[in-house]
Design a protein around this motif. Sequence first.
Motif, PDB file in Angstrom:
ATOM      1  N   VAL A 163       0.843  -1.193   0.000  1.00  0.00           N
ATOM      2  CA  VAL A 163       0.000   0.000   0.000  1.00  0.00           C
ATOM      3  C   VAL A 163       0.884   1.250   0.000  1.00  0.00           C
ATOM      4  N   SER A 164       1.901   1.247   0.847  1.00  0.00           N
ATOM      5  CA  SER A 164       2.781   2.410   0.975  1.00  0.00           C
ATOM      6  C   SER A 164       3.550   2.691  -0.313  1.00  0.00           C
ATOM      7  N   VAL A 216       5.333  -8.115  16.500  1.00  0.00           N
ATOM      8  CA  VAL A 216       5.040  -6.677  16.496  1.00  0.00           C
ATOM      9  C   VAL A 216       4.061  -6.380  15.361  1.00  0.00           C
ATOM     10  N   PRO A 217       2.856  -5.890  15.672  1.00  0.00           N
ATOM     11  CA  PRO A 217       1.904  -5.539  14.606  1.00  0.00           C
ATOM     12  C   PRO A 217       2.489  -4.467  13.694  1.00  0.00           C
ATOM     13  N   PRO A 218       2.055  -4.410  12.450  1.00  0.00           N
ATOM     14  CA  PRO A 218       2.679  -3.492  11.484  1.00  0.00           C
ATOM     15  C   PRO A 218       2.586  -2.018  11.868  1.00  0.00           C
ATOM     16  N   TYR A 224       6.636   2.653  10.519  1.00  0.00           N
ATOM     17  CA  TYR A 224       5.330   3.313  10.419  1.00  0.00           C
ATOM     18  C   TYR A 224       5.043   4.240  11.595  1.00  0.00           C
ATOM     19  N   GLN A 225       6.098   4.739  12.224  1.00  0.00           N
ATOM     20  CA  GLN A 225       5.930   5.696  13.317  1.00  0.00           C
ATOM     21  C   GLN A 225       5.152   6.929  12.885  1.00  0.00           C
ATOM     22  N   TYR A 280       0.365   5.791  15.519  1.00  0.00           N
ATOM     23  CA  TYR A 280      -0.273   4.795  16.393  1.00  0.00           C
ATOM     24  C   TYR A 280       0.624   4.488  17.585  1.00  0.00           C
ATOM     25  N   THR A 281       0.006   4.103  18.687  1.00  0.00           N
ATOM     26  CA  THR A 281       0.739   3.746  19.901  1.00  0.00           C
ATOM     27  C   THR A 281       0.202   2.431  20.448  1.00  0.00           C
TER      28      THR A 281
END
Length: 356
Positions: free
Chosen positions: A83-84, A303-305, A311-312, A316-317
């Motif tokens: 997607v990215s 670790v979820p994507p 993807y920082q 999302y946290t």
Amino acid sequence: MHSKIKSEMQNAFENVYDHHWYILGNEVDQFEQDYASFNQTKYCIGVSNGLDALFLALKACNIDYGDEVIVPSNTYIATVLAVSYLGALPVFVEPDINTYNIDPSKIEDAVTSRTKAIIPVNLYGQCCEMQSIMELSNKYKLFVIEDNAQSQGSSFNSKMAGSWGHINATSFYPGKNLGALGDAGAITTDNFQLAERIKVLRNYGSQKKYFNEVIGHNMRLDELQAAFLRVKLKSLLDWTKERQQIASWYDEALCGLGDLVLPKISTGATHVYHLYVIRSEKRNALQNFLNEKGIGTLIHYPVPPYLQEAYQSLGYTKGSFPIAEKIADTCLSLPIWPGMQKDEIDYISETIREFF
């Protein structure tokens, strides 16, 4: 599993070697026909790997900068990377805690005016609840691209995984149920226009050598890997039956043991057990204990994507998607491969029983 087909694989190599045609030749053509038939789709286009398959599928659907694509919050990073690559935005939706596949009931809340596609991932070997997803895509006029890398041969409501979406992507990474001896992938579809566009995009944007219609890519399936895959495809159904038998041995031996959560299959779905995934609040200690007893395990995925460093920027946290994080913190993949024997399953199960 390779030892039984070694001579056939060597013959396949020699056939390619002796024909002196190594790119987009007869082996690729024949494998595309064979896999399309197996997957019950009109067209199969061989490509370089599963990530490139996802990227090309999205590109063929004209996904572009600023578009939104719905993906599971607990998928492997490749789904999100594709997607990215197009400048689109991944929009995460939580899975069903029981099946680990994207929860169809949560997708609609994630749809906006910028949503262009949904990528349901048939995780661990079980087909998603595709009927509901396709109905939703029809309602909002969204493309569906199945990520079928882990579930070749599974189905929902008797329709094959990788045949539901408008265009679908799969991987033949060596560890997959149908694995090449290197990187390889494919795209399946019933849409002639999409199939023809993929053929052009994978080959420098060209149908005729030295004449380029669009800006394309070098993302072709290798002739030698296609030859190996043709050999292995003939054994896939038998290997699937072995995986399902092994899973049933695990189910019987581990049922009711400690706090273990065993794989569950949604109504209408079939499971080909690319992975046999259990869950436990004592996962880390259990993994260490099994390792000390000579039993290797893996965590798919720790670790979820959306929490990956890459993807920082999405902001999302920890706690953003609690179901995905619950799975990541408690899941453990036990050994499973065609050729495993009952006594090996018994040893693993007895060791887990000893732990608890």
